[in-house]
Structure formats: C-alpha cells, structure tokens
Motif scaffolding. Structure first.
Motif, PDB file in Angstrom:
ATOM      1  N   ILE A  20      52.557  35.266  29.407  1.00 54.54           N
ATOM      2  CA  ILE A  20      52.566  36.715  29.569  1.00 54.54           C
ATOM      3  C   ILE A  20      51.441  37.108  30.509  1.00 54.54           C
ATOM      4  O   ILE A  20      50.443  36.394  30.640  1.00 54.54           O
ATOM      5  CB  ILE A  20      52.472  37.448  28.220  1.00 54.54           C
ATOM      6  CG1 ILE A  20      51.251  37.008  27.412  1.00 54.54           C
ATOM      7  CG2 ILE A  20      53.752  37.216  27.421  1.00 54.54           C
ATOM      8  CD1 ILE A  20      51.095  37.739  26.084  1.00 54.54           C
ATOM      9  N   SER A  21      51.629  38.235  31.181  1.00 47.27           N
ATOM     10  CA  SER A  21      50.711  38.675  32.220  1.00 47.27           C
ATOM     11  C   SER A  21      50.274  40.106  31.978  1.00 47.27           C
ATOM     12  O   SER A  21      50.963  40.875  31.294  1.00 47.27           O
ATOM     13  CB  SER A  21      51.391  38.607  33.591  1.00 47.27           C
ATOM     14  OG  SER A  21      51.910  37.330  33.849  1.00 47.27           O
ATOM     15  N   CYS A  22      49.150  40.443  32.585  1.00 49.96           N
ATOM     16  CA  CYS A  22      48.633  41.812  32.493  1.00 49.96           C
ATOM     17  C   CYS A  22      47.996  42.167  33.823  1.00 49.96           C
ATOM     18  O   CYS A  22      47.036  41.513  34.246  1.00 49.96           O
ATOM     19  CB  CYS A  22      47.625  41.907  31.359  1.00 49.96           C
ATOM     20  SG  CYS A  22      46.774  43.487  31.225  1.00 49.96           S
ATOM     21  N   VAL A  23      48.550  43.163  34.471  1.00 50.00           N
ATOM     22  CA  VAL A  23      48.004  43.632  35.738  1.00 50.00           C
ATOM     23  C   VAL A  23      47.109  44.846  35.475  1.00 50.00           C
ATOM     24  O   VAL A  23      47.507  45.777  34.763  1.00 50.00           O
ATOM     25  CB  VAL A  23      49.123  44.007  36.718  1.00 50.00           C
ATOM     26  CG1 VAL A  23      48.543  44.550  38.014  1.00 50.00           C
ATOM     27  CG2 VAL A  23      50.001  42.802  37.010  1.00 50.00           C
ATOM     28  N   VAL A  24      45.942  44.808  36.073  1.00 49.33           N
ATOM     29  CA  VAL A  24      44.940  45.853  35.862  1.00 49.33           C
ATOM     30  C   VAL A  24      44.738  46.643  37.154  1.00 49.33           C
ATOM     31  O   VAL A  24      44.649  46.052  38.237  1.00 49.33           O
ATOM     32  CB  VAL A  24      43.605  45.239  35.409  1.00 49.33           C
ATOM     33  CG1 VAL A  24      42.555  46.323  35.186  1.00 49.33           C
ATOM     34  CG2 VAL A  24      43.806  44.414  34.139  1.00 49.33           C
ATOM     35  N   SER A  25      44.654  47.946  37.037  1.00 53.45           N
ATOM     36  CA  SER A  25      44.413  48.787  38.198  1.00 53.45           C
ATOM     37  C   SER A  25      43.450  49.898  37.832  1.00 53.45           C
ATOM     38  O   SER A  25      43.237  50.190  36.649  1.00 53.45           O
ATOM     39  CB  SER A  25      45.727  49.371  38.718  1.00 53.45           C
ATOM     40  OG  SER A  25      46.336  50.179  37.733  1.00 53.45           O
ATOM     41  N   GLY A  26      42.878  50.503  38.852  1.00 54.13           N
ATOM     42  CA  GLY A  26      42.041  51.668  38.653  1.00 54.13           C
ATOM     43  C   GLY A  26      40.562  51.428  38.790  1.00 54.13           C
ATOM     44  O   GLY A  26      39.809  52.380  39.021  1.00 54.13           O
ATOM     45  N   ARG A  27      40.141  50.206  38.596  1.00 51.22           N
ATOM     46  CA  ARG A  27      38.729  49.854  38.744  1.00 51.22           C
ATOM     47  C   ARG A  27      38.643  48.437  39.302  1.00 51.22           C
ATOM     48  O   ARG A  27      39.649  47.778  39.512  1.00 51.22           O
ATOM     49  CB  ARG A  27      38.011  49.936  37.391  1.00 51.22           C
ATOM     50  CG  ARG A  27      37.804  51.341  36.851  1.00 51.22           C
ATOM     51  CD  ARG A  27      36.783  52.120  37.650  1.00 51.22           C
ATOM     52  NE  ARG A  27      36.460  53.395  37.026  1.00 51.22           N
ATOM     53  CZ  ARG A  27      37.119  54.519  37.240  1.00 51.22           C
ATOM     54  NH1 ARG A  27      38.144  54.525  38.068  1.00 51.22           N
ATOM     55  NH2 ARG A  27      36.755  55.638  36.628  1.00 51.22           N
ATOM     56  N   THR A  28      37.406  47.978  39.531  1.00 53.75           N
ATOM     57  CA  THR A  28      37.204  46.629  40.049  1.00 53.75           C
ATOM     58  C   THR A  28      37.434  45.623  38.935  1.00 53.75           C
ATOM     59  O   THR A  28      36.628  45.512  38.008  1.00 53.75           O
ATOM     60  CB  THR A  28      35.794  46.478  40.619  1.00 53.75           C
ATOM     61  OG1 THR A  28      35.586  47.460  41.638  1.00 53.75           O
ATOM     62  CG2 THR A  28      35.595  45.090  41.203  1.00 53.75           C
ATOM     63  N   PHE A 100      34.384  46.725  30.237  1.00 54.19           N
ATOM     64  CA  PHE A 100      33.407  46.675  31.315  1.00 54.19           C
ATOM     65  C   PHE A 100      32.225  45.837  30.856  1.00 54.19           C
ATOM     66  O   PHE A 100      31.678  46.049  29.771  1.00 54.19           O
ATOM     67  CB  PHE A 100      32.933  48.065  31.710  1.00 54.19           C
ATOM     68  CG  PHE A 100      31.904  48.036  32.797  1.00 54.19           C
ATOM     69  CD1 PHE A 100      30.546  48.147  32.507  1.00 54.19           C
ATOM     70  CD2 PHE A 100      32.280  47.855  34.114  1.00 54.19           C
ATOM     71  CE1 PHE A 100      29.594  48.103  33.507  1.00 54.19           C
ATOM     72  CE2 PHE A 100      31.335  47.799  35.132  1.00 54.19           C
ATOM     73  CZ  PHE A 100      29.997  47.927  34.821  1.00 54.19           C
ATOM     74  N   SER A 101      31.844  44.880  31.694  1.00 54.02           N
ATOM     75  CA  SER A 101      30.814  43.939  31.287  1.00 54.02           C
ATOM     76  C   SER A 101      29.732  43.863  32.344  1.00 54.02           C
ATOM     77  O   SER A 101      29.964  43.379  33.446  1.00 54.02           O
ATOM     78  CB  SER A 101      31.456  42.555  31.078  1.00 54.02           C
ATOM     79  OG  SER A 101      30.492  41.606  30.698  1.00 54.02           O
ATOM     80  N   SER A 102      28.536  44.346  31.991  1.00 53.60           N
ATOM     81  CA  SER A 102      27.434  44.322  32.953  1.00 53.60           C
ATOM     82  C   SER A 102      26.821  42.929  33.073  1.00 53.60           C
ATOM     83  O   SER A 102      26.147  42.636  34.066  1.00 53.60           O
ATOM     84  CB  SER A 102      26.370  45.344  32.552  1.00 53.60           C
ATOM     85  OG  SER A 102      25.922  45.095  31.243  1.00 53.60           O
ATOM     86  N   HIS A 103      27.064  42.085  32.088  1.00 51.04           N
ATOM     87  CA  HIS A 103      26.566  40.716  32.119  1.00 51.04           C
ATOM     88  C   HIS A 103      27.758  39.771  32.251  1.00 51.04           C
ATOM     89  O   HIS A 103      28.673  39.792  31.430  1.00 51.04           O
ATOM     90  CB  HIS A 103      25.770  40.398  30.860  1.00 51.04           C
ATOM     91  CG  HIS A 103      24.566  41.266  30.681  1.00 51.04           C
ATOM     92  ND1 HIS A 103      23.422  41.132  31.456  1.00 51.04           N
ATOM     93  CD2 HIS A 103      24.317  42.302  29.854  1.00 51.04           C
ATOM     94  CE1 HIS A 103      22.539  42.032  31.090  1.00 51.04           C
ATOM     95  NE2 HIS A 103      23.051  42.764  30.128  1.00 51.04           N
ATOM     96  N   SER A 104      27.710  38.923  33.250  1.00 52.52           N
ATOM     97  CA  SER A 104      28.890  38.128  33.582  1.00 52.52           C
ATOM     98  C   SER A 104      29.289  37.162  32.483  1.00 52.52           C
ATOM     99  O   SER A 104      30.448  36.784  32.389  1.00 52.52           O
ATOM    100  CB  SER A 104      28.661  37.375  34.896  1.00 52.52           C
ATOM    101  OG  SER A 104      27.574  36.477  34.762  1.00 52.52           O
TER     102      SER A 104
END
Length: 127
Positions: A20-28, A100-104
């Motif tokens: 299964i897949s999930c495409v993300v849009s709107g942000r980086t 959102f993750s500020s730390h990789s």
C-alpha cells in the motif's frame, strides 16, 4: 496543510503479499516522519510501522515484524508499506500519518504523536 492519500488496499487471500502507498502533498515531505497504523472493526487504531525523516530508520509492531517493510521515496513524496504472508487478522483499514520532525532521527510510535492523517485504505484478507 498536509494532505495524505492512501491507495493499494484490496481483497487478498491469506499468504498473499500487498503493498500500500501514501502520497503526501502540501509541505516538504522530507521534513516529516511517517507512520502506518491500522484499525479493525471494534478495535483501537494501532501502530504498524514507522520510518524516520532522515536516515529512514524503521520500526515495526510485533504483529508486523519480519513480514512488513516500510519505505519512503522522498523524490515521489510517497511512503510504502509492503506486507507479506498476510493473515486474516491483518484485515483492517490502514492509515498513513505524518509528523513534522525537527530531528532527523526522532522515532514516533503513538497515534497521538502524528499531526496529519490520510483517509485510510481497506485491506481484507480472506482465509
């Protein structure tokens, strides 16, 4: 705002494989840690797998360990979940989620950690 759209669910037989897949849009996309969760009828939404933003470190629920593989393609803004040796107990609606993750290297396992969710894709495994 971040939009997530899952696809690839369906009806399969026990022992089959499915991705299964999930495409993300709107942000980086590369700024977000990604997770997959699932919810069966009458049950709580539960963690399945997660992948970090940076190195792509992966984590799995015990129910998926050894049978599943989460991956991401930052060029395609897509996260995948490959599931092998599917069982009827895997039947659920599968949701992808973004944090959102500020730390990789940060890892997230709780549904409460994630900010954005897709609409889900149904996976049904027949015996």
């Amino acid at each position: 705002q971040v939009q997530l759209v899952e696809s690839g669910g369906g009806l399969v037989q026990a022992g089959d494989s499915l991705t299964i897949s999930c495409v993300v849009s709107g942000r980086t996309f590369s700024d977000y840690a990604m997770g997959w969760f699932r919810q069966a009828p009458g049950k709580e939404r539960e963690f399945v797998a997660a992948i970090t933003r940076g190195s792509g470190r992966t984590d799995y629920a015990n129910s998926c360990e050894g049978r599943c593989a989460i991956s991401r393609d930052n060029a395609k803004n897509t996260v995948y979940l490959q599931m092998n040796s599917l069982k009827p107990d895997d039947t659920a609606v599968y949701y992808c989620a973004a944090k959102f993750s500020s730390h990789s290297g940060s890892r997230y396992f709780s549904k409460d950690d994630y900010q954005y969710w897709g609409q889900g894709t149904q996976v049904t495994v027949s015996s």
